[in-house]
Design a protein around this motif. Structure first.
Motif, PDB file in Angstrom:
ATOM      1  N   VAL A  44       0.856  -1.189   0.000  1.00 52.00           N
ATOM      2  CA  VAL A  44       0.000   0.000   0.000  1.00 52.00           C
ATOM      3  C   VAL A  44       0.889   1.235   0.000  1.00 52.00           C
ATOM      4  O   VAL A  44       1.766   1.380   0.849  1.00 52.00           O
ATOM      5  CB  VAL A  44      -0.930   0.013   1.229  1.00 52.00           C
ATOM      6  CG1 VAL A  44      -1.774   1.280   1.252  1.00 52.00           C
ATOM      7  CG2 VAL A  44      -1.826  -1.222   1.229  1.00 52.00           C
ATOM      8  N   GLY A  76      -6.965   3.299  -2.182  1.00 51.88           N
ATOM      9  CA  GLY A  76      -6.627   2.098  -1.433  1.00 51.88           C
ATOM     10  C   GLY A  76      -7.598   1.716  -0.338  1.00 51.88           C
ATOM     11  O   GLY A  76      -7.266   0.874   0.504  1.00 51.88           O
ATOM     12  N   CYS A 103      -7.111  -1.930   1.443  1.00 53.34           N
ATOM     13  CA  CYS A 103      -6.751  -1.997   2.864  1.00 53.34           C
ATOM     14  C   CYS A 103      -7.792  -2.777   3.664  1.00 53.34           C
ATOM     15  O   CYS A 103      -7.442  -3.507   4.597  1.00 53.34           O
ATOM     16  CB  CYS A 103      -6.598  -0.588   3.431  1.00 53.34           C
ATOM     17  SG  CYS A 103      -5.037   0.212   3.003  1.00 53.34           S
TER      18      CYS A 103
END
Length: 508
Positions: free
Chosen positions: A17, A49, A53
């Motif tokens: 990430v 993201g 996540c």
């Protein structure tokens, strides 16, 4: 079938990430110290993201042997959760499952314990699409879920969520990803794909992503398949339909030099090449911004080659800061107008002509005179203007005209204001409209589907408020959606009032 790059290179661990270190660090610490919350809210721009996540976190809190807070991918639980048919990680699209019955189904299913791991995770994407009834049905479960349940809500429009939902979630705001990090990611992806690309091309793709990883990878995917040879900067411009640098420089130079003819010729040349007027305006705005930054001496904020930056220094030296700021303001305000205009080329030409006229005007002198007017001071005449002695005028109190109160007068004055101060689109929109009224301290504008979006646009609302303010009318602005039938009935009612009931018989 080839997999899209943004799917192929979706991160499987927190290490992959990018640009969200503040969020990753908090989530990893929660996993390592076993301090898992029951409700999380991931909010931010698209492609930053949030969903990635959420998926990593859902697997990590169930993993038997997490590695640095990320799922190991090797244990039995990780392998079971990798199967899309697993029942422990549930991804729900609130855009298509937004009713109260869908929320009740979640409330019933959450009672059952997980099959493989320790937690049963519900990832609700685009949660702002839930109806008010669905939020209410989910509220109690979200506040006090079973010990094995974890909710992760993801949204791009957090302002649409009820305060009762926000207060029950741990909120994480995802930021736009810096361009240099996007460029680094695209370089790694191209290296993994065996694609050669010029550094300038990679930087341009990263910049086109505008902070979104998904958008940047989508652009990179298009450029990847453009040619088998090394990807060049010119290839990227061709793929995206952007303005060629040379032609962009010519157009901007014509604006700065106040050359009306060359300015119109440059726009016509770009139009004949099939370039989007919106993209031309955006590229011009970006170039003016880069010139402004270069003028301040902070070239680190400009993503370009050293040769182009050196050229910008020369151009910026010939432009005043006020001129560049004014050009940016004129061009950046075109987005909504170009979106709805039936003649975007004319809109861009008009805006560029306005910018050209700035080059023939002493902007600093105008700003000084305006500043004096705002302070209530005496404005001296322009240099070289003869001043004849004037006799002292008798003190006559100004005539105070009361502001209009009836809807017809207000709308008529508003139409005049739009003709003199707004665009032709707004003048036509307001001048041809008949459904308006003054109710409860607000100017209520009724609009059918065709005009509702135009009247509801932020720029339109702001222009109407400016017009009301210029009349001294302290009304709010309210736009009401009407069906075509209601508009027709209201028009018939108004005609009856004007002509009398006996003179008009409507056949239905």
């Amino acid at each position: 079938m080839a997999t899209a790059l943004y799917r192929k290179y979706r991160p499987a661990t927190f290490d992959g990430v990018i640009g969200q270190d503040h969020i990753v660090r908090t989530l990893v610490n929660q996993i390592e110290h076993d301090r898992i919350g029951h409700a999380y809210l991931f909010t931010g721009s698209r492609g930053t993201g949030k969903t990635s996540c959420a998926k990593i976190f859902a697997r990590a809190i169930n993993c038997e042997r997490p590695v640095n807070g990320s799922p190991c991918g090797e244990c039995a639980t990780c392998k079971a959760l990798a199967d899309a048919s697993n029942l422990d990680v549930n991804e729900i699209d609130a855009a298509s499952n937004n009713g109260v019955d869908d929320a009740r189904e979640i409330r019933e299913r959450v009672k059952y314990p997980p099959v493989y791991g320790k937690y049963k995770v519900y990832i609700i994407d685009e949660v702002h699409m839930l109806t008010g009834s669905a939020f209410n049905a989910l509220l109690k479960t979200l506040e006090e879920p079973p010990a094995h349940a974890v909710f992760i809500l993801a949204t791009t429009e957090v302002h649409k969520l009820p305060a009762t939902i926000l207060s029950r979630c741990m909120r994480f705001d995802f930021r736009l990803v810096p361009t240099d990090k996007l460029a680094e990611l695209i370089g790694k992806v191209y290296a993994a794909e065996g694609k050669q690309a010029e550094p300038e091309a990679v930087r341009y793709i990263a910049q086109a992503g505008e902070g979104s990883v998904r958008d940047a990878l989508s652009v990179a995917d298009m450029c990847l398949n453009y040619s088998d040879a090394t990807l060049t900067y010119a290839d990227c411009l061709e793929v995206l339909g952007a303005t060629d640098r040379g032609k962009l420089y010519r157009l901007f130079d014509a604006i700065v030099r106040a050359d009306f003819g060359e300015c119109l010729e440059s726009i016509d040349e770009l139009a004949n090449l099939g370039k989007s007027m919106s993209l031309i305006a955006r590229d011009l705005t970006g170039y003016a911004r880069d010139l402004l930054v270069v003028k301040t001496g902070n070239t680190k904020l400009v993503i370009d080659t050293p040769e182009n930056i050196e050229r910008m220094r020369t151009v910026a030296a010939a432009c005043s800061t006020a001129l560049l700021v004014s050009i940016i303001q004129i061009l950046s305000a075109l987005d909504a107008e170009l979106r709805y205009s039936v003649s975007p080329k004319i809109v861009l030409e008009t805006a560029c002509i306005r910018a050209v006229k700035l080059g023939t005007t002493d902007i600093s002198a105008i700003e000084e005179r305006l500043a004096r007017l705002e302070r209530g001071g005496i404005v001296p005449p322009a240099a070289g203007t003869p001043v004849a002695p004037q006799p002292a005028a008798p003190a006559v109190p100004p005539v105070q005209t009361p502001p209009p109160t009836d809807a017809a007068t207000i709308w008529g004055k508003l139409t005049t204001y739009m003709r003199e101060n707004a665009t032709m689109r707004l003048y036509s929109l307001v001048g041809g409209h008949t459904d308006f009224a003054v109710e409860n301290g607000a100017l209520v504008i009724g609009a059918a589907e065709a005009e509702f979006l135009e009247f509801s646009d932020d720029d339109t609302i702001a222009a109407i408020r400016r017009g009301l303010s210029s009349m001294g009318v302290g009304l709010d602005v309210k736009v009401v959606r009407r069906s075509d039938t209601s508009v027709m009935d209201e028009s018939i009612s108004r005609i009856k009032q004007l002509m009398g009931e006996a003179k008009l018989e409507v056949k239905k």
